[in-house]
Design a protein around this motif. Structure first.
Motif: not given
Length: 295
Positions: A99, A128-132, A144, A192-194, A222-223
């Motif tokens: 992240p 990146r912050d999204e979980r690829q 994570r 924070h969306e997550r 979201d980040a």
């Protein structure tokens, strides 16, 4: 290079990345060479391992079974080589996905002493912050934060990160400083969306007492870098980690709120797409990160 070992390497990278061109580039081969190697492997085994279209590559049932064994064979060979050379002679590349904020402020600084100890290792980092999709990304390990999703991946906790509430002096000058958890309901919170996927609630602890408050806000991001930027801009109160906000609090750009209350810490995990038994070099990195970050 042994032909069968090359077959395993090419097949594994094509299957994980879903791309012949990407696998060929990583292994320093031409795309036609990579394609011929897979065609030869399928002919030798007498089964179709990959379904090819003009846009993507997918595993057949036989291919998925072979991928599991191929990964294990690669890990076993690497472990055998490391055992002969010794742990202090690790070499090769570790591909990491981290992240943005935690990677920048915790993981990357911890790599300096690790790479000094293992000078023949290289590290490639995706931030990146999204979980690829970690398999498609071809990473050896990902960091994570928070709750892990159900998965066949292996994982190990590397740290527990303290969280706190902060706001900018400009926001507090306009809206006042909350003195109790109940007063948070009258303030704008940067969501924070997550952290708040369904309900905007926050559990606060003071000794044995637990207080759950409902939060509201006009901004949802979201980040983590965006959450921090929004707090600095005076858009509301943010729920951040100590590492994420340390510099800004030290410089007086952010102020900690309700210091007598604790928030549940955020767990940081090392996640292994290859399964619960990562390679020797990855295990060495995890051990190092735990020793540096645990406190």
């Amino acid at each position: 290079m042994n032909d069968r070992w090359l077959e395993i390497q090419v097949f594994t990278r094509v299957a994980e990345s879903g791309s012949f061109s990407r696998a060929a580039q990583e292994l320093e081969l031409s795309q036609p060479s990579a394609s011929r190697i897979i065609t030869g492997l399928e002919a030798r085994l007498g089964v179709k391992l990959l379904l090819r279209t003009t846009r993507n590559v997918a595993l057949t049932e036989a291919g998925a079974a072979f991928l599991d064994r191929a990964r294990q064979a690669a890990a076993d060979l690497e472990d055998a080589e490391d055992a002969v050379r010794g742990i202090d002679s690790l070499r090769g590349t570790i591909r990491l996905a981290v992240p943005i904020v935690y990677g920048t402020r915790a993981i990357i600084p911890a790599l300096a002493s690790f790479l000094e100890r293992y000078p023949d290792l290289r590290v490639e980092i995706t931030m990146r912050d999204e979980r690829q999709n970690l398999v498609a990304a071809g990473v050896d390990m990902a960091i994570r934060m928070g709750t892990l999703e159900d998965s066949t991946f292996g994982a190990r906790q590397i740290a527990s990160v303290e969280r706190l509430l902060v706001a900018s002096p400009s926001y507090l000058a306009k809206r006042g400083t909350p003195r109790t958890p109940d007063e948070l309901t009258g303030h704008d919170t940067i969501l924070h969306e997550r952290s708040f996927p369904e309900k905007s609630t926050l559990k606060m602890l003071k000794g044995e007492a637990v207080r759950v408050v409902t939060l509201r806000g006009k901004v949802k991001i979201d980040a983590a870098p965006g959450v921090l930027a929004a707090a600095l801009a005076g858009l509301g109160i943010a729920n951040v980690t100590t590492i994420m906000s340390e510099q800004e609090r030290r410089e007086g750009k952010l102020v900690r709120l309700l210091p007598d209350y604790e928030l549940e810490p955020l767990k940081a995990f090392a996640v292994f797409p290859s399964g619960p038994r990562p390679s020797t070099k990855v295990r060495a990195l995890v051990t190092h990160l735990i020793s540096v970050l645990a406190n």
